[in-house]
Enzyme design. Structure first.
Site: not given
Ligand code: NAD
Length: 485
Positions: A172, A225-230, A247, A281, A388
């Site tokens: 995706k 991607g972002s830590t939030e979505v991770g 990552e 990143c 970030e």
């Protein structure tokens, strides 16, 4: 009116969706075309195709897979110019950087085509009457959800080791940068990869991305991607007990000691944060500098920033726009938070040495540009020192002693990369061992793509490793076979 629709590529053919969303050029604000807004049904179609194709694919020999990966690398090299233009338009990335991304993507397929033929199991001498050996077996179907900042590199980095080891993949791409992923999947078919081994579903994160993360037919998730979505991805994977590689974000520090080659450090530090407009990143976004060399370092970085050309990615400037107006607002918000905090507390303030503003090169009002920004006197506890920013913004904090520098470097939730600038060999190794991060550089930074180098984070920068031979382990499981002789 947009006249072009980018569609998913599933099982070797284009697949439309009932709805679309516009693809915006961040260099101008113009609509580049529409993108198929795939969801649960397209993901299901792709996973079904991958499961079917994967059964035959895992039965191929490493040599057969190596030949096909190598053929795909050749086609990517042939198409560098087309791929680079698509990427530059979608992301705003300067054209020469987009060309480099395409070449690195080819390099991933070539690298894994070479190493897969010497990726072996072990023979374990347990007892004379037992023959014990291990096999590295593919997991099945991998789901790769990637960010918009290096779309082609992330495609190669995830898909190449996944399929080299005998998995089939469903990727995706990021909402903002769908076109090169679809183009690469088409090239895979041209290279002779069986339909269904690489599938791409375009769409929005909370729709196509969430459906992929939750699909019961996915055996491994790789998320960039972002830590939030991770966190959401890891949660979805945990519910199905599927392995996941995360990552995530970074806040990597340059530690510049008093004995460093300041001219070289300044050049590398400035160029690294200008690359992809700081949307990396692993960007070294924090400068921690010995107070003795503070003035010289800042002067040199500011001098470099002053010469930067800004413009549409396709004109190949030093600095293109950020990926979107949303990202531009975010970066501006961070810079404003730094000056605001100073006013509120009336503390010794930060100093915006240069930049700090949006830009409108050549009078382009619809773009997402931001000037290269150097902020001095940053409190290590300030928001801009901990979160970030993801823009061409460097924050500067001084230190007086080595242990203070290490504590500052390790003082955020992130731990992705770092750099030590010193001519003292003992200090270089000592500090490199003490700074948390998946890659630490000494007197250099970034090392040119690093296809071969294991890469990943500690703490909120994620877990698992991609790149290098180590990535092959992430896409396989060890089976131990014990034979009584
Ligand atoms: P993001 O987390 O918003 O999106 C990344 C991907 O996740 C996109 O494909 C998006 O569509 C998808 N997504 C969004 N919401 C989702 C959901 N609810 N469920 C499933 N998928 C969803 O990140 P971004 O803004 O696109 O990328 C920037 C971030 O990526 C930064 O934090 C950067 O540091 C990080 N990044 C990390 C690495 C690394 O290797 N560590 C590399 C590149 C980027």
């Amino acid at each position: 009116m947009p006249d072009l629709v980018t569609e998913s590529f599933i099982d070797g053919v284009s697949v439309s969706s009932a709805q679309t969303y516009p693809n915006i050029d961040p260099s101008t604000g113009a609509v580049l075309g529409d993108v198929a807004r795939g969801g649960g049904s397209e993901i299901d179609q792709a996973v079904t195709a991958a499961r079917r194709a994967g059964r035959g694919w895992r039965a191929t020999t490493p040599e057969q897979r190596a030949d096909l990966l190598s053929a795909l690398a050749g086609l990517i090299d042939r198409e560098v110019e087309t791929l680079a233009r698509l990427e530059s338009e979608d992301s705003g990335k300067p054209l020469s950087q987009a060309r480099n991304d395409a070449r690195v993507c080819a390099r991933y397929f070539r690298f894994y085509s070479r190493v897969i033929e010497s990726y072996y199991g072990l023979s374990i001498p347990l007892r004379p009457d037992l023959h014990v050996y291990t096999r590295r077996e593919p997991l099945g179907v991998t789901g790769n959800i990637v960010a918009w900042n290096y779309p082609m590199q992330l495609f190669g980095r995830g898909v190449a080791p996944a399929i080299a080891t005998g998995n089939a993949a469903v990727l995706k791409p990021a909402d903002e940068t769908p076109r090169t992923a679809v183009y690469l999947a088409r090239l895979a078919t041209e290279a002779g990869l069986p339909p269904g081994v690489i599938n791409v579903v375009t769409g929005l994160g909370p729709e196509a991305g969430a459906a992929l993360a939750a699909h019961p037919g996915i055996d491994h998730l790789s998320f960039v991607g972002s830590t939030e979505v991770g966190r959401l991805i890891a949660g979805a994977a945990a519910r199905r007990v599927a392995p996941v590689t995360l990552e995530l974000g970074g806040k990597s520090a340059h530690l510049v000691f008093g004995d460093a080659d300041i001219e070289r450090a300044a050049t590398v530090i400035a160029n690294a944060i200008l690359q992809n407009a700081g949307q990396t990143c692993s960007a070294g976004s924090r400068v921690l500098v010995d107070e003795q060399v503070h003035d010289e370092l800042l002067q040199r970085i500011a001098d470099r920033f002053a010469t930067v050309s800004i413009g549409p990615g396709i004109t190949d400037p030093d600095l293109g726009p950020l990926v979107s107006r949303k990202q531009q607002d975010r970066v501006r918000g961070y810079v404003e938070s730094a000056t605001q905090a100073t006013q509120d507390t009336q503390a010794k303030g930060v100093d915006i040495v240069c930049g700090g503003t949006v830009a409108e090169p050549d009078g382009i009002t619809g773009g997402a540009y931001f000037t290269p920004t150097l902020i001095d006197g940053v409190d290590p506890n300030a928001k801009i020192a901990r979160e970030e920013i993801f823009g061409p913004v460097l924050t500067v904090t001084t230190f007086a002693a080595e242990d203070e520098a290490v504590a500052l470097a390790n003082g955020t939730d992130y731990a992705l990369m770092g750099a030590v600038w010193t001519t003292d060999l003992a200090r270089a190794h000592r500090v490199a061992a003490q700074v948390d991060g998946g890659q630490i550089y000494v007197n250099t930074y970034g090392a040119g793509g690093g296809v071969e180098l294991p890469f990943g984070g500690f703490r909120k920068s994620g877990y698992g490793r991609e790149k290098g031979v180590e990535a092959l382990d992430a896409y396989t499981a060890t089976k131990t076979i014990v034979v009584q002789l």
